[in-house]
Scaffold this motif. Structure first.
Motif, PDB file in Angstrom:
ATOM      1  N   GLY A 122       6.042  44.818   0.158  1.00 21.70           N
ATOM      2  CA  GLY A 122       5.817  43.425   0.528  1.00 21.70           C
ATOM      3  C   GLY A 122       4.675  42.842  -0.272  1.00 21.70           C
ATOM      4  O   GLY A 122       4.122  43.502  -1.168  1.00 21.70           O
ATOM      5  N   SER A 155      18.493  46.372  -2.836  1.00 23.20           N
ATOM      6  CA  SER A 155      17.813  46.273  -1.549  1.00 23.20           C
ATOM      7  C   SER A 155      17.607  44.810  -1.180  1.00 23.20           C
ATOM      8  O   SER A 155      17.792  43.915  -1.994  1.00 23.20           O
ATOM      9  CB  SER A 155      16.458  46.989  -1.595  1.00 23.20           C
ATOM     10  OG  SER A 155      15.477  46.157  -2.194  1.00 23.20           O
ATOM     11  N   ASN A 156      17.189  44.577   0.055  1.00 22.20           N
ATOM     12  CA  ASN A 156      16.980  43.205   0.537  1.00 22.20           C
ATOM     13  C   ASN A 156      15.515  42.789   0.520  1.00 22.20           C
ATOM     14  O   ASN A 156      15.143  41.794   1.130  1.00 22.20           O
ATOM     15  CB  ASN A 156      17.541  43.065   1.953  1.00 22.20           C
ATOM     16  CG  ASN A 156      16.784  43.927   2.963  1.00 22.20           C
ATOM     17  OD1 ASN A 156      15.945  44.759   2.589  1.00 22.20           O
ATOM     18  ND2 ASN A 156      17.074  43.738   4.237  1.00 22.20           N
ATOM     19  N   ILE A 157      14.667  43.520  -0.198  1.00 26.69           N
ATOM     20  CA  ILE A 157      13.229  43.267  -0.159  1.00 26.69           C
ATOM     21  C   ILE A 157      12.885  41.849  -0.645  1.00 26.69           C
ATOM     22  O   ILE A 157      11.985  41.191  -0.113  1.00 26.69           O
ATOM     23  CB  ILE A 157      12.439  44.326  -0.980  1.00 26.69           C
ATOM     24  CG1 ILE A 157      10.938  44.125  -0.823  1.00 26.69           C
ATOM     25  CG2 ILE A 157      12.858  44.307  -2.442  1.00 26.69           C
ATOM     26  CD1 ILE A 157      10.421  44.273   0.583  1.00 26.69           C
ATOM     27  N   TYR A 159      14.574  39.115  -0.266  1.00 27.48           N
ATOM     28  CA  TYR A 159      14.855  38.166   0.814  1.00 27.48           C
ATOM     29  C   TYR A 159      13.789  38.267   1.909  1.00 27.48           C
ATOM     30  O   TYR A 159      13.377  37.260   2.483  1.00 27.48           O
ATOM     31  CB  TYR A 159      16.237  38.416   1.397  1.00 27.48           C
ATOM     32  CG  TYR A 159      17.338  38.411   0.355  1.00 27.48           C
ATOM     33  CD1 TYR A 159      17.601  37.276  -0.408  1.00 27.48           C
ATOM     34  CD2 TYR A 159      18.113  39.548   0.118  1.00 27.48           C
ATOM     35  CE1 TYR A 159      18.603  37.262  -1.365  1.00 27.48           C
ATOM     36  CE2 TYR A 159      19.120  39.549  -0.833  1.00 27.48           C
ATOM     37  CZ  TYR A 159      19.356  38.413  -1.576  1.00 27.48           C
ATOM     38  OH  TYR A 159      20.335  38.398  -2.531  1.00 27.48           O
ATOM     39  N   LYS A 160      13.341  39.483   2.178  1.00 26.96           N
ATOM     40  CA  LYS A 160      12.284  39.676   3.189  1.00 26.96           C
ATOM     41  C   LYS A 160      10.988  38.994   2.755  1.00 26.96           C
ATOM     42  O   LYS A 160      10.311  38.352   3.551  1.00 26.96           O
ATOM     43  CB  LYS A 160      12.045  41.172   3.415  1.00 26.96           C
ATOM     44  CG  LYS A 160      13.123  41.862   4.224  1.00 26.96           C
ATOM     45  CD  LYS A 160      12.750  43.313   4.479  1.00 26.96           C
ATOM     46  CE  LYS A 160      13.765  44.012   5.365  1.00 26.96           C
ATOM     47  NZ  LYS A 160      13.398  45.431   5.602  1.00 26.96           N
ATOM     48  N   ILE A 161      10.659  39.153   1.469  1.00 24.45           N
ATOM     49  CA  ILE A 161       9.453  38.507   0.935  1.00 24.45           C
ATOM     50  C   ILE A 161       9.560  36.996   1.100  1.00 24.45           C
ATOM     51  O   ILE A 161       8.625  36.326   1.545  1.00 24.45           O
ATOM     52  CB  ILE A 161       9.250  38.891  -0.549  1.00 24.45           C
ATOM     53  CG1 ILE A 161       8.825  40.362  -0.667  1.00 24.45           C
ATOM     54  CG2 ILE A 161       8.206  37.977  -1.210  1.00 24.45           C
ATOM     55  CD1 ILE A 161       8.830  40.888  -2.095  1.00 24.45           C
ATOM     56  N   GLU A 163      11.421  35.253   3.217  1.00 22.61           N
ATOM     57  CA  GLU A 163      11.369  34.878   4.637  1.00 22.61           C
ATOM     58  C   GLU A 163       9.942  34.899   5.160  1.00 22.61           C
ATOM     59  O   GLU A 163       9.534  34.023   5.931  1.00 22.61           O
ATOM     60  CB  GLU A 163      12.249  35.815   5.462  1.00 22.61           C
ATOM     61  CG  GLU A 163      13.727  35.501   5.360  1.00 22.61           C
ATOM     62  CD  GLU A 163      14.579  36.401   6.239  1.00 22.61           C
ATOM     63  OE1 GLU A 163      15.549  35.897   6.827  1.00 22.61           O
ATOM     64  OE2 GLU A 163      14.281  37.617   6.324  1.00 22.61           O
ATOM     65  N   ASN A 164       9.177  35.903   4.732  1.00 20.67           N
ATOM     66  CA  ASN A 164       7.777  35.990   5.166  1.00 20.67           C
ATOM     67  C   ASN A 164       6.938  34.821   4.660  1.00 20.67           C
ATOM     68  O   ASN A 164       5.898  34.493   5.248  1.00 20.67           O
ATOM     69  CB  ASN A 164       7.158  37.317   4.709  1.00 20.67           C
ATOM     70  CG  ASN A 164       7.704  38.500   5.491  1.00 20.67           C
ATOM     71  OD1 ASN A 164       8.213  38.333   6.613  1.00 20.67           O
ATOM     72  ND2 ASN A 164       7.615  39.695   4.927  1.00 20.67           N
TER      73      ASN A 164
END
Length: 369
Positions: A122, A155-157, A159-161, A163-164
């Motif tokens: 992250g 990976s979905n990292i 998208y997670k970044i 969203e955060n």
């Protein structure tokens, strides 16, 4: 502290690193760069297309157009030519390498600052949290790709970044992928391995290319492109690719299967589905002739797709309304998003590589100031 840290060593991340030249770092969780490049286009990497328009993409037309104004297909081909990266024009204006290794070897030679085997956990402001500790940069570029091809480390990292940071993610769906079928089309599976030219229509879009019947349903280039436009509902297949069926059925004394320019196994199976006996044209009833029109206009509603494991790309992603023309987050100006992680997805034919390079170039224009 680095000027720029790029997350992901795919096409967009590697191209940006090559453009930046100095004081950057690419962080990649795989054990080698460009794994998806390596297998694309059957190992020959369909890198570009002679024809380029926002219409070749699913995404915001204005955003895509502005990006191509900065770096288009001619610019990409000129880049390849300047660096002695020889490509060959093949079917439908598509450009391929003799081998994807041509491009990979270029990046291996010119993009040196890559940290492999490093999981991205992250980001916090200017810091990237990884399995190998923290790294700091003035600017962070997310080039982590989509979730297709998990066997290649997807990976979905990214998208997670996003969203955060407060970004909206458009629903992720497999694209450029085959369709599974409902009970009415179980007969497709009996024809596994048969392929021929057809015209597949979905809404305002039409794709004339090969279809391929599969033990899971139906695939092939025309179907893969149609999947980019499909959400739910029916698609239409013209099995004769635009030529009227009765154009071929000219000899009244010959059977249907001997006159249609299609694999006989397909014709016989389809006739069986239609409830029409393969017989001489002169013996066809008016009702049977009406049924035969389905060779030009067969509608079916797919049950679904083959899924992310078989999809070439991921449709959906970071909402481009929240990204400026230099690929910067409108919420966090030191964070950039490029490539497949954005909600821009191209058709087959080099369009997704073009987007990877063009979006990377847009980011470069700002980062090189």
């Amino acid at each position: 502290m680095y000027d720029t840290i790029i997350l992901g060593a795919g096409a967009s991340g590697l191209f940006l690193g090559d453009l930046l030249k100095k004081n950057y770092l690419i962080i990649e969780h795989n054990n080698e760069i460009g794994k998806k490049i390596k297998v694309s286009g059957g190992g020959k990497c369909n890198i570009a297309n002679k024809v380029l328009s926002p219409k070749n993409y699913d995404g915001d037309n204005k955003f895509i157009r502005k990006t191509f104004e900065k770096f288009n297909n001619k610019d990409l081909l000129n880049f390849l030519k300047r660096n002695n990266l020889k490509v060959f024009e093949k079917k439908k204006n598509q450009y391929f390498f003799e081998s994807s290794e041509v491009l990979l070897n270029y990046f291996k030679k010119n993009v040196k600052n890559v940290l492999l085997n490093t999981q991205i956990l992250g980001i916090e402001k200017n810091k990237i949290l990884t399995s190998k500790g923290e790294f700091e940069a003035k600017n962070i570029v997310v080039a982590t790709g989509g979730v297709s091809f998990k066997k290649l480390g997807a990976s979905n990292i990214g998208y997670k970044i996003a969203e955060n940071l407060g970004h909206n993610i458009k629903i992720l769906k497999p694209a450029l992928v085959g369709f599974t079928v409902q009970k009415q089309e179980e007969w497709f599976k009996k024809l596994s391995g048969i392929s021929f030219l057809a015209d597949v229509k979905i809404g305002e879009y039409s794709y004339k290319d090969n279809v391929l019947f599969s033990h899971r349903g139906i695939t092939g280039p025309a179907i893969l492109n149609a999947s980019l436009r499909w959400n739910r509902g029916k698609i239409v297949i013209d099995f004769l690719a635009g030529k009227n069926m009765f154009y071929f059925l000219k000899n009244p004394n010959k059977q249907i299967s001997t006159q249609l320019p299609l694999p006989k196994r397909f014709v016989k199976e389809f006739l069986d589905v239609l409830g029409v006996v393969d017989k001489k044209i002169k013996f066809l009833t008016k009702e049977e002739k009406e049924k035969l029109k389905l060779f030009n206009n067969y509608e079916f509603a797919p049950a679904g797709t083959f899924g992310f494991e078989k999809a070439e790309v991921t449709k959906g992603g970071v909402n481009t309304d929240e990204i400026d023309e230099f690929m910067r987050s409108k919420f966090s100006p030191n964070i950039f998003f490029i490539g497949e992680v954005l909600d821009v997805t191209g058709e087959l034919g080099g369009y997704n590589f073009q987007w990877a390079f063009s979006s990377a170039f847009s980011a470069f224009l700002f980062l090189s100031r």
